[in-house]
Scaffold this active site. Structure first.
Site, PDB file in Angstrom:
ATOM      1  N   SER A  61      -2.130  30.971  58.948  1.00  0.00           N
ATOM      2  CA  SER A  61      -0.780  30.441  58.790  1.00  0.00           C
ATOM      3  C   SER A  61      -0.106  30.398  60.143  1.00  0.00           C
ATOM      4  O   SER A  61      -0.461  31.156  61.055  1.00  0.00           O
ATOM      5  CB  SER A  61       0.023  31.343  57.836  1.00  0.00           C
ATOM      6  OG  SER A  61       1.399  31.008  57.851  1.00  0.00           O
ATOM      7  N   TYR A  97       2.996  39.815  55.640  1.00  0.00           N
ATOM      8  CA  TYR A  97       2.313  38.525  55.502  1.00  0.00           C
ATOM      9  C   TYR A  97       1.883  38.002  56.864  1.00  0.00           C
ATOM     10  O   TYR A  97       0.739  37.566  57.052  1.00  0.00           O
ATOM     11  CB  TYR A  97       3.245  37.530  54.816  1.00  0.00           C
ATOM     12  CG  TYR A  97       2.649  36.148  54.636  1.00  0.00           C
ATOM     13  CD1 TYR A  97       1.775  35.885  53.593  1.00  0.00           C
ATOM     14  CD2 TYR A  97       2.971  35.113  55.513  1.00  0.00           C
ATOM     15  CE1 TYR A  97       1.229  34.617  53.419  1.00  0.00           C
ATOM     16  CE2 TYR A  97       2.432  33.848  55.350  1.00  0.00           C
ATOM     17  CZ  TYR A  97       1.564  33.606  54.303  1.00  0.00           C
ATOM     18  OH  TYR A  97       1.022  32.350  54.153  1.00  0.00           O
TER      19      TYR A  97
END
Length: 256
Positions: free
Chosen positions: A147, A160
């Site tokens: 990501s 995350y």
């Protein structure tokens, strides 16, 4: 070597985790469109939600499989079932993932463990099982879902971000270890993409405007097909000399 780059996947077999919706669905369909038969890793097979019918309409084989990636026995079972059905697994896409929104000061152990299990642990062990299969059949392609959060600090998403940064580093390590077996390992790192998983956050006008502003070069929200295109490229013969890399698909966010 062919004279020109080859982007087709005819004769290849892929397994995509988290294939029921969003990026996983788009990736599975794109791989099928490129010529691959696709095993669909689904968190809840009984829900009946998968792109299997659309894949079969393209003239490809689709194999829906129970595959909650937080359960190691389901990871192993799904990959072995795909090998048994298709005779091999040429491409693994570790797409399943997620996380929580919480200030770092408030993150409980349960959220930390769940995020690392879903994002990092599942990617490692699915790659491990797939690599063993690929080694038996002469090689393969593994594509992981990192990501832009691996490269940017996002408030309320510290765990995350850390898990996705770990995936990019894991990608390098696996590429170095498994290259001798003709296995390439790469990752893609998307920005905010319009999917069911981001719809709620992007429905907030202020949040959406901030995201669009931060996507500095293009100033728009990405679409799943734009991530799927990079995955198909990395899975194709055209990317045969690329390994250990993460392609950032962020519209210019991290270029600022």
């Amino acid at each position: 070597m062919p004279e020109f780059p080859q982007f087709g996947l005819t004769g290849q077999t892929a397994l995509v985790t988290g294939a029921a919706r969003g990026l996983g669905r788009a990736i599975a369909l794109a791989l099928a469109n490129a010529g691959a038969d696709v095993a669909l890793g689904l968190r809840d097979l009984k829900s009946g939600t998968s792109p299997a019918n659309e894949i079969e309409a393209m003239g490809r084989w689709a194999l829906p499989l129970q595959m909650d990636v937080t359960r190691l026995h389901e990871i192993t079972g799904a990959l072995e079932a795909a090998e048994a059905q298709f005779g091999r697994v040429d491409i693994l896409v570790n797409n399943a993932g997620g996380g929580f929104t919480n200030l770092a000061i408030n993150v409980p152990e349960s959220e930390f463990d769940a995020t690392l299990t879903l994002n990092l642990k599942s990617t490692f062990f699915a790659s491990q099982v797939a690599a063993k299969i690929m080694m038996r059949h002469g090689g393969g392609k593994i594509i992981n879902m990192s990501s832009q959060a691996a490269y940017s600090a996002l408030p309320t998403e510290s765990v995350y971000c850390a898990s996705k940064a770990a995936i990019s580093q894991l990608t390098k390590c696996l590429a170095v270890e498994w290259g001798q077996h003709n296995i390439t390992v790469n990752a893609v790192a998307p920005t905010f993409i319009s999917t069911p998983g981001t719809d709620e956050a992007l429905a907030d006008p202020a949040f959406r405007a901030d995201v669009i502003e931060r996507i500095a070069a293009l100033h728009r929200i990405g679409e799943p097909v734009e991530v799927a295109g990079a995955v198909v490229f990395l899975a194709s013969p055209a990317a045969s000399l690329i390994t250990g890399q993460t392609i950032v698909i962020d519209g210019g966010w991290t270029a600022r």
